[in-house]
Enzyme design. Structure first.
Site, PDB file in Angstrom:
ATOM      1  N   LEU A 257       0.839  -1.183   0.000  1.00 13.08           N
ATOM      2  CA  LEU A 257       0.000   0.000   0.000  1.00 13.08           C
ATOM      3  C   LEU A 257       0.881   1.242   0.000  1.00 13.08           C
ATOM      4  CD1 LEU A 257      -2.868  -0.867   2.488  1.00 13.08           C
ATOM      5  CD2 LEU A 257      -2.691  -1.318   0.054  1.00 13.08           C
TER       6      LEU A 257
ATOM      7  N   ARG B 136       3.205   9.227  -2.608  1.00  9.99           N
ATOM      8  CA  ARG B 136       4.638   9.490  -2.409  1.00  9.99           C
ATOM      9  C   ARG B 136       5.404   8.515  -3.314  1.00  9.99           C
ATOM     10  NH1 ARG B 136       4.789   7.946   4.042  1.00  9.99           N
ATOM     11  NH2 ARG B 136       3.807   5.914   3.911  1.00  9.99           N
TER      12      ARG B 136
ATOM     13  N   ASN C 115      -7.783   3.518  -4.834  1.00  3.23           N
ATOM     14  CA  ASN C 115      -7.064   3.903  -3.631  1.00  3.23           C
ATOM     15  C   ASN C 115      -7.916   3.558  -2.414  1.00  3.23           C
ATOM     16  OD1 ASN C 115      -5.327   4.996  -1.763  1.00  3.23           O
ATOM     17  ND2 ASN C 115      -5.992   7.096  -2.107  1.00  3.23           N
TER      18      ASN C 115
ATOM     19  N   ARG D 243      -5.837  -4.576   0.547  1.00  4.99           N
ATOM     20  CA  ARG D 243      -5.093  -5.690   1.129  1.00  4.99           C
ATOM     21  C   ARG D 243      -5.876  -6.998   1.013  1.00  4.99           C
ATOM     22  NH1 ARG D 243      -0.874  -4.007   4.597  1.00  4.99           N
ATOM     23  NH2 ARG D 243      -1.076  -1.929   5.480  1.00  4.99           N
TER      24      ARG D 243
ATOM     25  N   ASP E  26       3.483  -1.797   3.991  1.00  2.16           N
ATOM     26  CA  ASP E  26       3.371  -0.416   3.545  1.00  2.16           C
ATOM     27  C   ASP E  26       4.643  -0.011   2.802  1.00  2.16           C
ATOM     28  OD1 ASP E  26       0.879  -0.193   4.697  1.00  2.16           O
ATOM     29  OD2 ASP E  26       1.693   0.454   6.629  1.00  2.16           O
TER      30      ASP E  26
ATOM     31  N   GLU F 256      -7.374  -1.084   8.927  1.00  3.31           N
ATOM     32  CA  GLU F 256      -7.474  -2.337   8.188  1.00  3.31           C
ATOM     33  C   GLU F 256      -6.638  -3.430   8.837  1.00  3.31           C
ATOM     34  OE1 GLU F 256      -3.571  -1.058   6.963  1.00  3.31           O
ATOM     35  OE2 GLU F 256      -5.436  -0.028   7.415  1.00  3.31           O
ATOM     36  N   ASP F 257      -5.527  -3.064   9.488  1.00  4.57           N
ATOM     37  CA  ASP F 257      -4.704  -4.067  10.153  1.00  4.57           C
ATOM     38  C   ASP F 257      -5.389  -4.591  11.413  1.00  4.57           C
ATOM     39  OD1 ASP F 257      -4.549  -1.615  11.354  1.00  4.57           O
ATOM     40  OD2 ASP F 257      -2.389  -1.410  11.190  1.00  4.57           O
TER      41      ASP F 257
END
Length: 882
Positions: A668, A672, A698, A703, A719, A795-796
């Site tokens: 993810l 950047r 996006n 995941r 990440d 999400e984790d």
């Protein structure tokens, strides 16, 4: 001057003078030539004579120009260097000559060896050709042997009967319909995909009588189902909705039967048809009791024994939530285990068994003969005695305060409104469900409604009456979520309920919540469960979940050790030789067409959720009878030569108990690009990396999507700012291979109970125990995914909740790494002040969704067996795990 002028002008009178001039010039040239000849020839001779005479006149040994004996000439100074050069060149020429002869000798020997090698190559080619011929002959013989001993298999031919097809021979009795004599398997090959044709309710003659809410909910779920087809000619199953009806009395059974037989694809007897009657009220009548349904299956909430065909008809749950989904914020938590009341019951019996069956015998007379069919009087007396004893706080009411709901004869009518009943059940540990006194009533809508409401709010159902057929009883293990007690044991109910341990009670409540949410809660779940039951009965695999399109990011395969800066700093791990092969696909988990007993998965006091782990569509419930293990993790194979722990290097022993495999990275990133490019560069050359995928949308939920490019079971979800060394990633991958049902990662977190605010908190401080590891991938409940998209966070946490809920195991943390630092990276989402506040909210919301806190604490961390162990350099390290 005059003569010269005349000569130039070429006058005719000067011819004689011109001839004289030419003759004079010739004489001069001749004389000049003769003089030069005399000088060049005679002068050297005279000089030589003179010098020779001069040498003879000198003393002996002092001649200057005469010849000298021996090496006297080298005594001249300017000639000495030339002499030395001549001697050196002569010596080098001798050496080169010697080397030339030596090389010629070696060349001759090598030529002999080349000739010998050529002969060996020719012999090896001949041997290889012979081996290939032997292998080819062996394979051919093997194929012939297999062909002789195995029947030839081919895909079944689709049989599409005509509209006037007579169908199968009728069974001898009306209730004798079973799949083998009333279902046409030829229309449902294993490879058909289970196409289902649904009749349009608006086009049916009785469609105007249907309840608008039921019809609307049914149509909405049909549009979203993956099995529904508009081509009736290829359909395996035909579905028709007959209820609930607004005014059932307006449609006579004979008229309904006539309209069913006039359906376009009924084909005289209705084989491969499913008639669905969804009840929304507890007093729904049994519309099909006096209707001949032929070979069509019946799915409804009320059955009499005379009409119910076991293994063929389906008992379904009532449609309580017609056009709405459950509100998880209103559902009570599953803890504490014990609630205010041990058990509760509210109901009123409108009509007795005696009047309904028109029997004149008294209760005492029945006791003298056959066992009594109605135990309601004994039940009332026993439950009142328990309430009066005050050993436990219970609530039983056998008379409704308000007008009871309409119900079938001998059935206990519901009291009050649904909201009032739910409030009481939220305070109840157990919910009593007394089955109808009529033994011919297999199941009723009133009992099914009580069961639905109990499971919805977490009250463990206690069903008094073992003759009842609970919804999908032939597919679901109801003993894991409810207690079914025969009515003669009513005096033992109190003792039985008090004997259950808290862990067993919590497991039953959790399993009941799962059954309700998966199979009963909405119109989607009911319709899809009906299809899943039929599909499982006829042994057709479920449709796979739809894959998401993803693009593969090219990367280089593993490099040789020492060529990549990421491989240089390996801490205390000696990884051994890295893989230099190109990426290959790991063995896929391919769901075959065979369902056997070995594929069943049962677990008591574990999570209810083997069902969530398997590749089915979100609209297709997975039944326990078709649950299968994922992946190749159940297989075992020896490691080359039995070396294993006897010194095999880490990479060579990576296979462990399963075949070698790779993993896929799902990364993810957030606005950047430079950080992303650096991260991808760090991943290049990572051994066992199959590929990296990128997405278009996006969303943090990326995941968890089933990307079509992923060909591996293992997914490393990281990440873009996670700086992990190659050896750390490979070590985590090795640990995961031995704990495939767990989350394996690096940064550990834990949850804590906030006593002042009576809520859960998310904590990232260093601690001696943890309950979450912030890495991994999993499928999630829709409500959780919406929460993740709303906050762009959590999400984790959601992943940890799901995996702990399914496996009832904590995650596994590897190495001592606790967090990640990304120097120079732009602002990240986690740097926002609201980041932790949102994660507190997420934890409490997820607890609401699951009904309890599924996270489990652990003080376990994994490092290599030889972590920081000093071994001699000549010893090969082997890596196992503690």
């Amino acid at each position: 001057m005059t003569g010269y002028t005349m000569l130039r002008n070429g006058g005719a009178g000067n011819g004689g003078q011109t001839c004289m001039l030419r003759w004079s010039n010739r004489i001069r040239l001749t004389w000049l030539s003769f003089t030069l000849f005399i000088i060049l020839v005679f002068f050297p001779l005279i000089a030589h004579y003179y010098l020779t005479t001069l040498d003879e006149a000198d003393e002996a040994g002092k001649r200057i120009f005469g010849p000298r004996a021996g090496n006297e000439l080298c005594e001249v100074k300017h000639v000495l260097d030339l002499c030395r050069i001549r001697e050196s060149v002569s010596e080098e020429l001798l050496q080169l000559e010697a080397k030339r002869q030596e090389l010629n000798s070696e060349i001759a020997k090598l030529n002999l060896k080349i000739e010998a090698c050529k002969k060996s190559i020719e012999n090896a080619k001949q041997d290889l050709l012979q081996l290939k011929n032997v292998i080819s002959q062996t394979e051919h013989s093997y194929k012939e042997l297999m062909a002789q001993n195995q029947p030839k298999l081919s895909l079944p031919i689709r049989l599409l009967p005509e509209k006037d097809d007579a169908g199968l021979p009728p069974p001898k009795v009306t209730r004798g319909c079973r799949l083998h004599n009333c279902f046409d398997y030829s229309r449902c090959p294993l490879t058909s995909g289970f196409p289902v044709y649904v009749y349009d309710s608006d086009q049916l003659a009785f469609g105007s009588y249907l309840d608008p809410l039921v019809k609307q909910a049914f149509q909405a779920t049909v549009r979203a189902n993956v099995y529904v087809t508009e081509n009736a000619a290829i359909a395996c199953l035909y579905v028709v909705l007959v209820g609930e009806m607004q005014e059932p009395a307006l449609l006579r059974p004979a008229d309904l039967e006539k309209q069913l037989y006039s359906l376009p694809h009924w084909r005289t007897d209705g084989h491969n048809h499913v008639i669905i009657n969804l009840s929304r009220k507890s007093d729904t009548q049994n519309l099909l009791y006096n209707v001949s349904t032929g070979r069509a299956m019946v799915a409804q909430s009320t059955f009499y024994a005379a009409q119910y065909r076991p293994g063929f008809d389906l008992v379904v749950s009532p449609l309580v939530h017609a056009m709405s989904e459950p509100n998880f914020m209103e559902i009570p938590p599953q803890v504490p285990v014990k609630r205010k009341y041990l058990f509760t019951f509210q109901g009123e019996k409108i009509e007795s068994l005696r009047s309904s069956l028109q029997e004149a015998r008294s209760f005492e007379e029945e006791m003298e003969g056959d066992p009594p069919a109605d135990y309601d009087d004994r039940i009332i007396a026993t439950l009142k005695a328990v309430q009066d004893s005050k050993l436990d706080q219970v609530l039983v009411e056998f008379t409704c305060k308000n007008q009871p709901k309409a119900s079938l004869p001998t059935e206990w009518a519901l009291c009050g409104e649904r909201e009032d009943r739910l409030e009481l059940l939220k305070l109840s540990t157990f919910a009593l469900i007394i089955t109808p006194g009529d033994p011919h009533l297999v199941i009723s809508s009133g009992c099914a409604t009580r069961l639905f409401e109990a499971l919805e709010v977490g009250a463990v159902p206690v069903v008094l009456g073992e003759q009842v057929q609970l919804p999908y009883h032939d597919m679901l293990e109801w003993n894991e979520a409810a207690l079914v007690v025969p009515k003669p044991r009513v005096t033992e109910v109190h003792f039985l309920l008090r004997s259950l341990s808290d862990s067993d009670l919590l497991a039953m409540r959790r399993q009941g919540r799962f059954l309700w949410e998966t199979y009963f809660s909405t119109a989607d779940s009911i319709f899809n469960t009906v299809l899943a039951v039929i599909r499982t009965r006829i042994q057709i695999p479920a449709a796979p979940i739809r894959e998401e399109v993803a693009a593969e990011i090219p990367h280089r395969s593993g490099k040789a050790a020492g060529t990549d800066p990421n491989m240089a700093d390996n801490g205390d791990l000696d990884l051994g030789p890295v893989e230099t092969e190109p990426p290959y696909a790991s063995p896929k988990y391919l769901r075959n067409l065979t369902l056997t007993v070995t594929d069943r998965y049962r677990s008591w006091n574990s999570a209810p959720g083997p069902f969530h782990l398997f590749p089915h569509t979100p609209f297709d419930p997975v039944l326990p009878s078709e649950a299968k293990f994922l992946g190749s993790g159940t297989g075992f194979r020896p490691i080359g030569g039995g070396a294993g722990g006897s010194g095999k290097e880490f990479q060579a022993a990576l296979g462990g108990n399963v075949p070698r495999e790779q993993f896929t990275v799902v990364m993810l990133t957030y606005e950047r690009e430079e950080v992303l490019m650096n991260s991808l560069e760090r991943l290049n050359g990572l051994p066992y990396l199959n590929k990296v995928v990128r997405t278009e949308k996006n969303s943090l939920n990326n995941r968890f999507l089933p990307w079509n490019e992923i060909e591996t079971e293992a997914i490393l979800s990281i990440d873009d700012d996670a700086h992990l060394r190659h050896d750390e990633i490979m070590f985590g991958f090795r640990v995961w291979r031995e704990a495939r049902d767990r989350i394996v990662g690096f940064p550990g977190r834990y949850h804590a109970w906030d006593i002042p605010h009576q809520s859960w908190l998310y904590n990232s401080n260093y601690s001696c125990e943890l309950s979450m590891v912030l890495t991994g991938a999993a499928f999630f409940h829709k409500a959780i995914r919406d929460m993740v998209d709303e906050y762009i966070n959590c999400e984790d946490i959601a992943m940890n909740f799901l995996v702990s809920h399914i496996t009832r195991k904590p995650p596994i943390k590897v190495t001592s790494r606790w967090t990640f630092r990304c120097p120079g990276c732009p602002q990240a989402l986690s740097h926002d002040d609201s980041h932790f506040h949102e994660r507190h909210k997420c934890i409490n919301f997820f607890v609401k969704v699951y009904g309890y806190m599924p996270l489990l604490y652990t003080q376990f961390r994994v490092d290599s067996v030889l972590f920081k162990t000093r071994l001699p350099h000549d010893k090969t390290k082997c890596f196992k795990f503690i």
